[in-house]
Design a protein around this motif. Structure first.
Motif, PDB file in Angstrom:
ATOM      1  N   VAL A  79      29.163   8.057  15.601  1.00 55.23           N
ATOM      2  CA  VAL A  79      28.179   9.077  15.231  1.00 55.23           C
ATOM      3  C   VAL A  79      28.847  10.445  15.121  1.00 55.23           C
ATOM      4  O   VAL A  79      28.557  11.219  14.195  1.00 55.23           O
ATOM      5  N   ALA A  80      29.755  10.756  16.024  1.00 50.93           N
ATOM      6  CA  ALA A  80      30.458  12.045  15.968  1.00 50.93           C
ATOM      7  C   ALA A  80      31.259  12.171  14.679  1.00 50.93           C
ATOM      8  O   ALA A  80      31.281  13.238  14.049  1.00 50.93           O
ATOM      9  N   GLY A  81      31.935  11.089  14.259  1.00 49.84           N
ATOM     10  CA  GLY A  81      32.695  11.136  13.016  1.00 49.84           C
ATOM     11  C   GLY A  81      31.816  11.369  11.803  1.00 49.84           C
ATOM     12  O   GLY A  81      32.137  12.180  10.928  1.00 49.84           O
ATOM     13  N   SER A  82      30.673  10.677  11.738  1.00 50.46           N
ATOM     14  CA  SER A  82      29.769  10.845  10.600  1.00 50.46           C
ATOM     15  C   SER A  82      29.122  12.224  10.593  1.00 50.46           C
ATOM     16  O   SER A  82      28.941  12.833   9.538  1.00 50.46           O
ATOM     17  N   LEU A  83      28.769  12.746  11.768  1.00 50.17           N
ATOM     18  CA  LEU A  83      28.201  14.090  11.831  1.00 50.17           C
ATOM     19  C   LEU A  83      29.222  15.136  11.412  1.00 50.17           C
ATOM     20  O   LEU A  83      28.870  16.156  10.818  1.00 50.17           O
ATOM     21  N   GLY A  84      30.498  14.874  11.700  1.00 51.92           N
ATOM     22  CA  GLY A  84      31.538  15.788  11.240  1.00 51.92           C
ATOM     23  C   GLY A  84      31.622  15.833   9.725  1.00 51.92           C
ATOM     24  O   GLY A  84      31.832  16.902   9.129  1.00 51.92           O
ATOM     25  N   ASP A  85      31.460  14.686   9.053  1.00 54.63           N
ATOM     26  CA  ASP A  85      31.443  14.656   7.599  1.00 54.63           C
ATOM     27  C   ASP A  85      30.310  15.516   7.046  1.00 54.63           C
ATOM     28  O   ASP A  85      30.461  16.185   6.018  1.00 54.63           O
ATOM     29  N   GLY A  94      34.920  21.315  17.864  1.00 60.48           N
ATOM     30  CA  GLY A  94      34.755  22.378  18.849  1.00 60.48           C
ATOM     31  C   GLY A  94      33.670  22.066  19.863  1.00 60.48           C
ATOM     32  O   GLY A  94      33.829  22.330  21.064  1.00 60.48           O
ATOM     33  N   LEU A  95      32.543  21.507  19.393  1.00 64.96           N
ATOM     34  CA  LEU A  95      31.474  21.136  20.321  1.00 64.96           C
ATOM     35  C   LEU A  95      31.965  20.072  21.289  1.00 64.96           C
ATOM     36  O   LEU A  95      31.666  20.120  22.492  1.00 64.96           O
ATOM     37  N   GLY A  96      32.727  19.112  20.779  1.00 64.05           N
ATOM     38  CA  GLY A  96      33.272  18.084  21.654  1.00 64.05           C
ATOM     39  C   GLY A  96      34.198  18.673  22.709  1.00 64.05           C
ATOM     40  O   GLY A  96      34.156  18.275  23.885  1.00 64.05           O
ATOM     41  N   GLY A 126      32.057  14.368  25.079  1.00 63.00           N
ATOM     42  CA  GLY A 126      32.845  15.423  24.449  1.00 63.00           C
ATOM     43  C   GLY A 126      34.113  14.893  23.827  1.00 63.00           C
ATOM     44  O   GLY A 126      34.511  15.307  22.728  1.00 63.00           O
ATOM     45  N   ALA A 127      34.771  13.948  24.508  1.00 62.40           N
ATOM     46  CA  ALA A 127      35.995  13.367  23.960  1.00 62.40           C
ATOM     47  C   ALA A 127      35.732  12.670  22.630  1.00 62.40           C
ATOM     48  O   ALA A 127      36.597  12.655  21.749  1.00 62.40           O
ATOM     49  N   ALA A 128      34.541  12.096  22.464  1.00 63.95           N
ATOM     50  CA  ALA A 128      34.202  11.444  21.202  1.00 63.95           C
ATOM     51  C   ALA A 128      34.257  12.432  20.042  1.00 63.95           C
ATOM     52  O   ALA A 128      34.776  12.120  18.964  1.00 63.95           O
ATOM     53  N   GLY A 129      33.733  13.635  20.263  1.00 68.29           N
ATOM     54  CA  GLY A 129      33.778  14.640  19.210  1.00 68.29           C
ATOM     55  C   GLY A 129      35.194  15.076  18.884  1.00 68.29           C
ATOM     56  O   GLY A 129      35.545  15.278  17.716  1.00 68.29           O
ATOM     57  N   VAL A 130      36.027  15.216  19.905  1.00 67.48           N
ATOM     58  CA  VAL A 130      37.409  15.651  19.683  1.00 67.48           C
ATOM     59  C   VAL A 130      38.206  14.583  18.945  1.00 67.48           C
ATOM     60  O   VAL A 130      38.893  14.862  17.949  1.00 67.48           O
ATOM     61  N   MET A 131      38.129  13.342  19.402  1.00 63.97           N
ATOM     62  CA  MET A 131      38.956  12.276  18.842  1.00 63.97           C
ATOM     63  C   MET A 131      38.511  11.884  17.432  1.00 63.97           C
ATOM     64  O   MET A 131      39.332  11.707  16.532  1.00 63.97           O
TER      65      MET A 131
END
Length: 523
Positions: A79-85, A94-96, A126-131
């Motif tokens: 979900v973090a990867g798709s939201l980044g797109d 940054g949020l991660g 948070g790590a999910a958003g960073v990675m």
């Protein structure tokens, strides 16, 4: 230039590459994230015996310090990867980093094991958003559309493997020194400081997002997070409550139902969280399977070998971390070599298959361990496992993300990192559950099994210590043989998925023979 123009592949083909003033900081801050997050993961495993002693915790509750982090990270990664797109990869990155830093600070001040487990879950989110956003940031920054050559792109992703390997290599040693010198709380404070640096560096990176920004697939995101989290939670419950108990089967059934609903939703969604066409591409799927294999062969060792050495041989956290350098140093040094071999024409499929075979062989070799074993005796198996992981760690992201369009890099990166995070959570839980079950069968006590698996063996009388050490050794050997068998099976699967077309010619259906024309009657 607008963000839509930035991410339009057709426009990028004729556009100038991104400004070097942005490329350098983007690479630096992403590599810092890939360095410190694995360092915090591997370093925490060395601190588990001390954490357990200070907070009076053992067994599943203590293992959740690591498991909870993996579970949260893997559940939110896709979900973090798709939201980044959609909303901006730098923004999600940054949020991660902010969530990771806050969770790690809370870990340092936790007063009991439940609060520490909750803080680690928060850090994992948070790590999910960073990675997930980090590798997709690099995929877009160094894409072919920006004029980046394939060899340069491979080297960039090899740098990710090098940074991750450095984190794994330095984590146990650094944390061992910190735990012995200042305590485990100071270790978490140090990692929180690194998270703050990542957050600060985000301001100097270049934002990127997909060309269009449709509505978020909220139903898909909710069902995926809920389904994966419940399924992984059920796996962790199995070792504590029993595999056929209600506390295990109920969340498992709910999780699988939500994941089935997720698949149905994604088939109809205009902008899905996961484009299911990715999972139908054999070559793409092979690389997440390979990533799973690299993690599956090392997770149990990273967590339980330090506890074994501290409990059966009387070594300190510092020395246990130093011994783990035998396995993690190749992970630091070899990713550039793997990338160089691929750039020089060595097939990437041959490299990943060789890596998985080495990991299987190393786990089998490690079954020769015994109480009082020296670092020299552990060098062979640990180096074999480390070489296997290091050779392919730097090529998986480049191979997988090179198969998708830049505008879908966040989704693909999220899927790949979901597999990595899920590997840690599942393998740690299954390895720990198997080890606990074997120990309980030998000791006749679940409490004793939990204490022994955490490295807390009775010191006196000596007879009891020798017996507990023998029980720990026998149980750990069986678990390692199981990992060796799993790694062998994954090797065969990856080889099958990456077979070149020539090798599959025999499997293609033969063309139907045309019927012979009917004979004409004689005149």
């Amino acid at each position: 230039m607008s963000h839509a123009q930035d991410e339009d592949p057709a426009a990028q083909a004729h556009a100038v590459p991104p400004r070097r003033s942005r490329v350098g900081p983007t690479l630096a801050v992403v590599l810092l994230g890939y360095l410190t997050l694995p360092m915090a993961m591997s370093g925490t495993t060395v601190a588990l015996p001390r954490i357990g002693a200070d907070l009076d915790a053992a067994g599943a509750a203590l293992n959740w310090v690591v498991t909870g982090y993996f579970l949260a990270a893997s559940s939110f990664m896709l979900v973090a990867g798709s939201l980044g797109d959609l909303f901006g990869r730098r923004s999600v990155f940054g949020l991660g980093a902010a969530l990771y830093t806050a969770g790690t600070l809370a870990s340092a001040s936790a007063g009991n094991i439940l609060l520490l487990d909750a803080a680690r879950v928060f850090s994992g989110i948070g790590a999910a958003g960073v990675m997930a956003s980090g590798s997709s940031l690099l995929a877009v920054t160094f894409s072919a559309a920006t004029g980046t050559a394939d060899a340069t792109r491979t080297r960039v992703f090899a740098a990710i493997g090098t940074a991750s390997g450095a984190g794994l290599a330095l984590g146990p040693t650094f944390s061992g020194w910190m735990v012995d010198g200042l305590g485990w709380r100071a270790t978490f404070l140090t990692y929180a400081g690194a998270g703050a640096l990542i957050l600060l560096g985000t301001a100097f990176t270049r934002e990127s997002r997909a060309e269009t920004r449709p509505r978020v697939d909220k139903a898909g995101a909710a069902t995926f997070i809920g389904g994966l989290a419940l399924t992984l939670f059920a796996v962790t419950q199995g070792s504590k409550e029993g595999w056929i108990s209600v506390p295990t089967l109920l969340p498992l059934a709910a999780g699988l139902a939500l994941l089935a609903g997720f698949v149905r939703i994604e088939k109809r969604a205009a902008q899905p969280v996961l484009d299911l066409s990715l999972t139908r591409d054999r070559a793409f799927v092979a690389w997440p399977v390979g990533a799973f294999g690299l993690g599956a062969g090392t997770t149990g060792i990273l967590v339980f070998l330090p506890a074994y050495l501290q409990g059966t041989s009387g070594v300190g956290a510092r020395e246990a971390g130093t011994i783990l350098l035998l396995m993690t140093t190749p992970v630091l040094c070899l990713p550039p070599l793997g990338a160089r071999l691929v750039n020089r024409g060595v097939p990437a499929r041959r490299l990943i298959v060789t890596s998985l075979l080495l990991i299987a062989a190393g786990n089998a070799w490690l079954t020769t361990l015994h109480p009082g074993i020296s670092g020299a005796a552990l060098a062979g198996p640990l180096l074999t496992i480390g070489i296997g992981q290091g050779l392919s760690l730097g090529i998986i992201d480049a191979q997988a993300l090179g198969m998708v369009a830049p505008e879908r890099s966040g989704m693909a990166s999220g899927f790949l990192n979901t597999v990595r995070g899920g590997t840690g959570a599942v393998m740690l839980t299954l390895f720990g559950a198997l080890l606990l079950a074997l120990l309980e069968a030998r000791t006749g006590s679940a409490e004793s099994a939990g204490r022994i698996s955490a490295g807390d063996l009775p010191v006196r009388p000596v007879r009891e210590h020798v017996l507990a050490a023998a029980q720990f050794t026998d149980s750990l050997r069986i678990a390692l043989w199981c990992v060796a068998g799993l790694s062998t099976g994954l090797t065969l699967l990856v080889h099958q998925l990456l077979r070149p077309p020539r090798a599959r010619r025999r499997t293609t259906p033969r063309p139907r023979l045309q019927p012979l024309p009917a004979k004409q009657p004689p005149p």
